[in-house]
Scaffold this motif. Structure first.
Motif, PDB file in Angstrom:
ATOM      1  N   ALA A 145       0.842  -1.192   0.000  1.00  0.00           N
ATOM      2  CA  ALA A 145       0.000   0.000   0.000  1.00  0.00           C
ATOM      3  C   ALA A 145       0.878   1.242   0.000  1.00  0.00           C
ATOM      4  O   ALA A 145       2.056   1.190   0.387  1.00  0.00           O
ATOM      5  N   ASP A 146       0.305   2.345  -0.402  1.00  0.00           N
ATOM      6  CA  ASP A 146       0.985   3.641  -0.318  1.00  0.00           C
ATOM      7  C   ASP A 146       0.766   4.181   1.091  1.00  0.00           C
ATOM      8  O   ASP A 146      -0.048   5.071   1.324  1.00  0.00           O
ATOM      9  N   PHE A 147       1.516   3.641   2.050  1.00  0.00           N
ATOM     10  CA  PHE A 147       1.303   3.997   3.452  1.00  0.00           C
ATOM     11  C   PHE A 147       1.786   5.407   3.773  1.00  0.00           C
ATOM     12  O   PHE A 147       1.357   6.017   4.759  1.00  0.00           O
ATOM     13  N   ALA A 148       2.697   5.947   2.948  1.00  0.00           N
ATOM     14  CA  ALA A 148       3.236   7.279   3.204  1.00  0.00           C
ATOM     15  C   ALA A 148       2.454   8.381   2.498  1.00  0.00           C
ATOM     16  O   ALA A 148       2.695   9.564   2.738  1.00  0.00           O
ATOM     17  N   GLY A 149       1.512   7.998   1.626  1.00  0.00           N
ATOM     18  CA  GLY A 149       0.691   8.987   0.931  1.00  0.00           C
ATOM     19  C   GLY A 149       1.448   9.815  -0.078  1.00  0.00           C
ATOM     20  O   GLY A 149       1.052  10.948  -0.378  1.00  0.00           O
ATOM     21  N   ASP A 150       2.537   9.264  -0.639  1.00  0.00           N
ATOM     22  CA  ASP A 150       3.349  10.028  -1.587  1.00  0.00           C
ATOM     23  C   ASP A 150       3.212   9.528  -3.021  1.00  0.00           C
ATOM     24  O   ASP A 150       3.982   9.920  -3.892  1.00  0.00           O
ATOM     25  N   GLY A 151       2.230   8.639  -3.261  1.00  0.00           N
ATOM     26  CA  GLY A 151       2.013   8.138  -4.609  1.00  0.00           C
ATOM     27  C   GLY A 151       2.905   6.986  -5.001  1.00  0.00           C
ATOM     28  O   GLY A 151       2.869   6.551  -6.155  1.00  0.00           O
ATOM     29  N   ARG A 152       3.697   6.465  -4.054  1.00  0.00           N
ATOM     30  CA  ARG A 152       4.577   5.336  -4.342  1.00  0.00           C
ATOM     31  C   ARG A 152       4.208   4.151  -3.446  1.00  0.00           C
ATOM     32  O   ARG A 152       3.952   4.331  -2.262  1.00  0.00           O
ATOM     33  N   PRO A 153       4.219   2.943  -3.995  1.00  0.00           N
ATOM     34  CA  PRO A 153       3.835   1.779  -3.186  1.00  0.00           C
ATOM     35  C   PRO A 153       4.901   1.414  -2.168  1.00  0.00           C
ATOM     36  O   PRO A 153       6.104   1.537  -2.424  1.00  0.00           O
ATOM     37  N   GLY A 154       4.470   0.972  -0.995  1.00  0.00           N
ATOM     38  CA  GLY A 154       5.355   0.444   0.029  1.00  0.00           C
ATOM     39  C   GLY A 154       5.010  -0.999   0.312  1.00  0.00           C
ATOM     40  O   GLY A 154       3.900  -1.459   0.020  1.00  0.00           O
ATOM     41  N   ILE A 155       5.953  -1.738   0.887  1.00  0.00           N
ATOM     42  CA  ILE A 155       5.785  -3.170   1.123  1.00  0.00           C
ATOM     43  C   ILE A 155       6.075  -3.481   2.586  1.00  0.00           C
ATOM     44  O   ILE A 155       7.104  -3.058   3.121  1.00  0.00           O
ATOM     45  N   PHE A 156       5.170  -4.203   3.226  1.00  0.00           N
ATOM     46  CA  PHE A 156       5.404  -4.716   4.571  1.00  0.00           C
ATOM     47  C   PHE A 156       5.523  -6.234   4.500  1.00  0.00           C
ATOM     48  O   PHE A 156       4.687  -6.898   3.878  1.00  0.00           O
ATOM     49  N   VAL A 157       6.555  -6.789   5.127  1.00  0.00           N
ATOM     50  CA  VAL A 157       6.769  -8.237   5.162  1.00  0.00           C
ATOM     51  C   VAL A 157       6.756  -8.695   6.614  1.00  0.00           C
ATOM     52  O   VAL A 157       7.574  -8.244   7.431  1.00  0.00           O
ATOM     53  N   ALA A 158       5.819  -9.592   6.935  1.00  0.00           N
ATOM     54  CA  ALA A 158       5.793 -10.205   8.266  1.00  0.00           C
ATOM     55  C   ALA A 158       6.774 -11.361   8.273  1.00  0.00           C
ATOM     56  O   ALA A 158       6.663 -12.282   7.453  1.00  0.00           O
ATOM     57  N   ASN A 159       7.723 -11.328   9.187  1.00  0.00           N
ATOM     58  CA  ASN A 159       8.747 -12.368   9.263  1.00  0.00           C
ATOM     59  C   ASN A 159       8.505 -13.297  10.445  1.00  0.00           C
ATOM     60  O   ASN A 159       8.049 -12.867  11.506  1.00  0.00           O
TER      61      ASN A 159
END
Length: 562
Positions: A273-287
């Protein structure tokens, strides 16, 4: 304050028994006096013709791979606007061969009447190897949704031909080898995203650990009956991988170029999701028993910011058995938060988005710290199950081995605070199993979000959402987006919906939970509102304002030209 609450819970020896006693009394009181939940679910898998059984070939030898299969994918493979269902499956061990139909992956076509048909053979999707997870999207922008299936020592890309069949293009696409790892990987999850916004979907792969058939250490005891699955610390972690879509049907690994070589972890659930609201996708990985990863792209390649962002560890600063993950606005402030599941006594985690890429531990504040302590969680997802405008949490419950079977859980979101309503959701919801993957879609297109769940060596579950239809307080909207300059699946688009003075934000991304992909259709519950103001920010940067949209309808929208 929250740290002290966590420390108290871990330091009082009898607290677990007190909580258990309260849970038992709570269940009894619930049956006697607590009003029905606003959410009602009914398992209709068998009647719908879904006969899939997830098989891991567990025979007491405790191969580590036996514990992890079970990803699902929602795909509209025939383009009729109704969500179909793809199921990954295991194989015979230790050879990892799909020896017969019992171990095939499965594709079920939605018949648009509450039933499904198995079309696996016609589609050519029986698969090979020991499958784990699946990512769904239109990677070549031809208008047909494709499949990327990951597994143990072999991933497979299936191109949708648009005629009900698929062609495996793994080798031709440049995805057949181990890439920068130098040896076959055990991949658990994957996601599609357009990290450079060039209109073509790139591919991120979540790898687990270094494993070879028949080489598991003996854990638990030498006698067969004493054997147990080993702790993840007994295995070496693997690096994540990123592949760039070249726009011609091929991919090039850019892991090193994008700054990912040090992203080592036992990767499980992936959320985008674009969690930062800057128009770029971000990735979260649960380890799994390693620090979580959070990737942010500031235009110069990905940076791993998990520690600085406050999501690498739980509220105690510890690793947990991270399983599933999802992005969603839990507290209604218009920012996308993170939820992550773990095993019992670890609690699930909530990371509340404070803006500018920083998160705060919200497990206690949202009530999930106490509500989740007794439960194992694998797949998960944030979905508005009662259409009140707040995202509820559905968790696929179940531990590692047969003695750890548990029912699924539903946590109702009451304005930013979760309440476990699982006991009042429906009589058949209490069935215990080793649940794994869960996906969400409005399979019968009645305006209510349904769920499909897998379980090890057990039949698939299809949870029809039968929450009461309140004509005054159960309105909804759905949007299916198609990119033009943006990628065809519109992955990364942000939809904003304002009604009754509240703003709801959703990102188009099916990648969520554990090794699974949910429907790319965006769903909003509107509560009492009969209409909403809607706006879309497409991945290309184009802004589209729809103005007032009447409730209780599904809209198919094409990105504006020009």
């Amino acid at each position: 304050m929250e740290f002290s609450r966590r420390s108290l819970l871990r330091s009082v020896p009898n607290l677990a028994s007190i909580i258990l006693t309260r849970a038992r009394w709570g269940a009894a009181l619930e049956a006697l006096s607590i009003p029905p939940s606003p959410i009602r679910m009914v398992n209709g898998a068998s009647a719908a013709g879904l006969n899939f059984v997830l098989r891991n070939d567990a025979r007491g030898r405790k191969y580590q791979v036996e514990t992890l299969p079970g990803g699902l994918g929602v795909i509209d493979f025939d383009g009729d606007g109704w969500p179909d269902l793809f199921c990954t499956n295991g194989a015979i061990l230790p050879g990892m061969n799909k020896a017969g139909p019992d171990y095939w992956n499965r594709l079920y076509r939605n018949n648009r009447n509450g039933t499904f048909s198995d079309v696996t053979e016609k589609a050519g999707l029986q698969g090979s190897g020991y499958s784990m997870g699946v990512a769904v999207a239109d990677y070549n922008n031809d208008g047909h949704e494709d499949l990327f299936v990951v597994g143990v020592h072999g991933n497979h890309l299936y191109r949708n031909n648009g005629d009900g069949t698929f062609t495996e293009t793994t080798k031709d696409a440049g995805l057949a080898g181990p890439g920068s790892l130098g040896r076959p990987a055990w991949s658990v999850g994957a996601c599609w995203l357009d990290y450079d916004n060039d209109g073509f979907l790139d591919l991120f792969i979540s790898n687990y650990c270094d494993w070879e058939p028949g080489t598991d250490p003996i854990c638990g005891g030498m006698e067969d009956q004493a054997r147990a699955y080993c702790h993840p610390d007994n295995y070496r972690a693997e690096s994540m991988q990123l592949y760039h879509n070249n726009g011609d049907g091929t991919f090039t690994e850019v892991t090193h170029k994008q700054g990912l070589p040090d992203l080592v972890g036992k990767g499980m659930g992936v959320a985008v999701a674009d969690f930062a609201g800057d128009g770029r996708p971000g990735i979260f990985v649960a380890n799994d028993n390693a620090r979580n990863l959070l990737l942010r792209d500031r235009g110069k390649g990905f940076q791993e910011i998990g520690v600085d962002a406050g999501v690498a560890f739980n509220g105690d600063g510890r690793n947990i058995s991270g399983m599933g993950a999802d992005f969603g606005d839990i507290d209604g402030d218009g920012r996308l938060d993170i939820v992550m599941t773990g095993l019992k006594n670890e609690t699930y985690e909530v990371f509340l988005n404070q803006g500018n890429g920083v998160f705060d531990d919200g497990s206690g504040r949202t009530g999930l710290l106490n509500e989740s302590r007794l439960w194992n969680g694998w797949g998960c997802g944030l979905a508005d199950l009662d259409n009140d405008g707040w995202l509820d949490l559905f968790v696929a419950g179940g531990g590692l081995d047969t003695q750890d079977a548990q029912p699924n859980r539903i946590f109702h979101n009451r304005r930013g605070h979760f309440e476990d309503v699982s006991g009042a959701v429906g009589p058949d919801f209490q069935q215990a199993a080793l649940h794994r993957g869960v996906v969400f879609a409005d399979f019968d297109r009645d305006g209510r979000v349904d769920a499909a769940v897998t379980a090890l060596n057990a039949p698939i579950e299809l949870w029809w959402n039968r929450s009461p239809r309140d004509t005054q307080a159960g309105h909804w909207l759905q949007f299916r987006l198609t990119g033009r300059k943006s990628n065809r699946s519109a992955v990364g688009a942000e939809v904003r919906c304002r009604s009754n003075g509240r703003l709801q934000v959703r990102t188009v991304s099916g990648s969520m939970g554990y090794a699974s992909t949910s429907d790319l259709t965006v769903h909003f519950g509107l509560g009492e509102a009969g209409s909403a103001e809607v706006g879309i920010r497409w991945p290309s940067g184009k802004i589209q304002r729809l103005g007032a949209v009447n409730a209780d309808q599904r809209l198919n929208l094409m990105e504006p030209a020009g």
